[in-house]
Motif scaffolding. Structure first.
Motif, PDB file in Angstrom:
ATOM      1  N   ASP A  37     -45.555  41.871  28.879  1.00 13.92           N
ATOM      2  CA  ASP A  37     -46.576  40.825  29.044  1.00 13.92           C
ATOM      3  C   ASP A  37     -47.967  41.416  29.207  1.00 13.92           C
ATOM      4  O   ASP A  37     -48.970  40.764  28.910  1.00 13.92           O
ATOM      5  CB  ASP A  37     -46.281  39.987  30.298  1.00 13.92           C
ATOM      6  CG  ASP A  37     -44.939  39.291  30.249  1.00 13.92           C
ATOM      7  OD1 ASP A  37     -44.451  39.062  29.136  1.00 13.92           O
ATOM      8  OD2 ASP A  37     -44.390  38.987  31.314  1.00 13.92           O
ATOM      9  N   THR A  63     -42.200  42.975  19.311  1.00 13.54           N
ATOM     10  CA  THR A  63     -42.599  43.647  20.551  1.00 13.54           C
ATOM     11  C   THR A  63     -41.933  45.007  20.680  1.00 13.54           C
ATOM     12  O   THR A  63     -42.575  46.004  21.052  1.00 13.54           O
ATOM     13  CB  THR A  63     -42.252  42.775  21.766  1.00 13.54           C
ATOM     14  OG1 THR A  63     -42.890  41.505  21.636  1.00 13.54           O
ATOM     15  CG2 THR A  63     -42.700  43.437  23.060  1.00 13.54           C
ATOM     16  N   ALA A 102     -45.368  41.484  35.127  1.00 14.98           N
ATOM     17  CA  ALA A 102     -44.491  40.564  34.402  1.00 14.98           C
ATOM     18  C   ALA A 102     -44.831  39.112  34.703  1.00 14.98           C
ATOM     19  O   ALA A 102     -45.056  38.745  35.859  1.00 14.98           O
ATOM     20  CB  ALA A 102     -43.031  40.828  34.776  1.00 14.98           C
ATOM     21  N   ARG A 103     -44.848  38.284  33.687  1.00 11.98           N
ATOM     22  CA  ARG A 103     -45.037  36.849  33.877  1.00 11.98           C
ATOM     23  C   ARG A 103     -43.834  36.253  34.597  1.00 11.98           C
ATOM     24  O   ARG A 103     -43.944  35.240  35.277  1.00 11.98           O
ATOM     25  CB  ARG A 103     -45.231  36.159  32.522  1.00 11.98           C
ATOM     26  CG  ARG A 103     -46.531  36.513  31.829  1.00 11.98           C
ATOM     27  CD  ARG A 103     -46.572  35.988  30.396  1.00 11.98           C
ATOM     28  NE  ARG A 103     -46.523  34.530  30.329  1.00 11.98           N
ATOM     29  CZ  ARG A 103     -47.581  33.731  30.445  1.00 11.98           C
ATOM     30  NH1 ARG A 103     -48.779  34.256  30.652  1.00 11.98           N
ATOM     31  NH2 ARG A 103     -47.455  32.431  30.357  1.00 11.98           N
TER      32      ARG A 103
END
Length: 520
Positions: free
Chosen positions: A241, A314, A208-209
């Motif tokens: 991500d 998404t 994950a960012r």
């Protein structure tokens, strides 16, 4: 020959076909049978539990093991009421770090301080180090000017308080943790989980960012597993991500994927791939959970992580690619976006057994309950949030909305499946305490929050066993005690169904079996 025979126990199977037993047999890590099924069979060892209670091992459907382990080993500024106390802790801790180095702190919470802190305040005590104070919620941070200097101008707020994407940018500027460091953190947190009766969990988002600790974070779990340092079963959620555009055959309906197209269900046993984690909004403590009406006493309504069209894309593409989806949606506006996208995805390509999940479902309006039920999603709730943060949450929601927080009865009465979790380390992760809070719905001050949403002890136990197993696609092997299922068990000093509700959280966890083994 049985490897282990457990006798003289109060066995609560969570299996409706055979709800109770006194004896069970284990062979090759699985339950062979109960009572008369194993009577008289020889065993290498026999454990007389003296009337102790045996339940299926608890499953925490949403945790952050690496984060929890790292946080446990980092200096903390909590609990603090005075800004000067925070600065004193920072000054003492940075003295041992190299000049120019990065120093992490946990437990920051601006809401409890006597005055706001800023990057300038941190500069006075950081002595040439880069200082990062992680917010208790995981959705914000406070950093000093040395960190701000390395960030894009559009996210580098002068006061140093960064939320959501800006916080993610700060984390990405940090040197990555090594795999050895992450594996040690994972092992530490997993051992704590196991001591609390947890035999399996879902790690809520590698890659994950927003929360990532390394671009190869997943490898740390593999390292922990390969080196015998993973004492429970882990289902890895993959952050959206990590998806990238791919050109596949049109029949495969996959437009974005992780490398090689791997998805939910890859791997088995101790370590496997679980859901695709999709963030739609932030959190309540940071006031970034997206609401349809403002927080009480404020004109702010939180924020979506992206435009609704981007989030919908998404979600739909993840569904079409065959993933089980775990959609983070805390505020009711975020939940609207999630429900709209899930409805579109199921209409385009029906997958009744996708078992999509909504993580948190922190504020759910009455009109959203039947929509959740119709989609067949599981809500993965965090009962401990009501206990530890409920006073704040109820205050910022106001009397009209406080009863919609982290529902229980409303979900079950509408036929919505409920799985229990902790979001460790955001809150205490002990399942027995969470089970108590699902029934009591009382904050630390004793304030009742949505008392009509209380559920029974049996229903709360089911959330942490049967339903959590199903949410993780483990229901064929875990979540109940039955012949053929894994011998993942927890032995308790008392029966949660037979003690006063106020005592459930204090019941002793005597031992925890994973695959029939109770030593680690």
């Amino acid at each position: 020959m049985l490897s282990t025979r457990i006798t003289n126990a109060r066995i609560v199977t969570m299996d409706q076909d055979r709800p109770a037993a006194r004896e069970l047999g284990i062979w090759r890590g699985r339950v062979v049978g109960l009572d008369e099924d194993v009577a008289g069979l020889p065993a290498r060892r026999t454990l007389d539990l003296g009337g102790a209670t045996v339940l299926p091992g608890f499953i925490d459907a949403h945790v952050h093991l690496a984060w929890a382990g790292l946080k446990a080993k980092s200096p903390s500024v909590a609990p603090s009421r005075r800004a000067d106390d925070v600065l004193r802790v920072v000054a003492e801790a940075v003295a041992g770090a190299p000049v120019g180095g990065w120093v992490d702190f946990g437990g920051y919470d601006q809401r409890t301080l006597d005055r706001p802190l800023t990057a300038g305040d941190l500069d006075t005590v950081s002595a040439g180090r880069k200082v990062y104070l992680g917010h208790l919620s995981g959705h914000a941070c406070l950093v000093n000017s040395a960190v701000l200097e390395g960030l894009p101008a559009e996210v580098a707020r002068p006061d140093g308080f960064l939320a959501e994407g800006a916080m993610g940018a700060a984390l990405r500027s940090r040197p990555p943790h090594s795999l050895a460091e992450l594996a040690a953190a994972i092992e530490h947190a997993a051992r704590v989980c196991r001591s609390e009766g947890i035999t399996g969990c879902a790690e809520a988002g590698v890659g994950a960012r927003l929360f990532g600790h390394s671009p190869i974070e997943g490898a740390a779990y593999q390292l922990a597993h390969e080196s015998g340092r993973l004492p429970l079963r882990v289902r890895l959620m993959v952050a959206a991500d990590a998806l990238r555009p791919v050109r596949a055959d049109a029949e495969d309906t996959t437009n974005r994927a992780i490398d090689l197209g791997l998805r939910t269900g890859f791997g088995e046993g101790t370590l496997s791939l679980g859901s695709l984690k999709i963030f739609t909004d932030g959190g309540m403590m940071a006031r970034t959970a997206a609401l349809t009406s403002p927080y009480l006493g404020s004109d702010g309504s939180g924020q979506l992580m992206h435009e609704p069209e981007v989030l919908e894309s998404t979600i739909v593409e993840g569904h079409l690619a065959g993933w089980q989806l775990a959609v983070h949606a805390i505020g009711d506006r975020a939940l609207d976006v999630a429900l709209d996208a899930l409805e579109k995805a199921q209409k385009l390509s029906p997958r009744p057994e996708a078992r999509h999940r909504v993580e948190h479902a922190g504020l759910v309006r009455p009109d959203q309950l039947p929509r959740l039920a119709a989609l067949g999603v599981t809500v993965v709730v965090q009962p401990s949030f009501l206990r530890y943060y409920g006073d704040d949450y109820a205050t910022i929601m106001g009397e009209d909305r406080a009863g919609w927080l982290y529902r229980g009865r409303g979900f079950l009465d509408h036929g919505v499946r409920v799985a229990g979790s902790s979001d460790r380390p955001v809150a205490n992760g002990a399942p027995l305490r969470a089970i108590q809070f699902m029934v009591e719905r009382a904050s630390e001050s004793g304030r009742l929050i949505g008392p009509a949403e209380a559920i029974t002890v049996d229903e709360a136990l089911r959330a942490y066993t049967v339903e959590a197993a199903r949410a993780c696609h483990w229901d064929g092997d875990a979540g109940s005690i039955a012949p053929g299922k894994r011998a993942d068990l927890v032995v308790l000093g008392d029966d949660p169904r037979r003690v006063d509700v106020s005592r459930i959280g204090d019941i002793e966890v005597v031992r925890t079996f994973v695959g029939g083994e109770d030593e680690f």
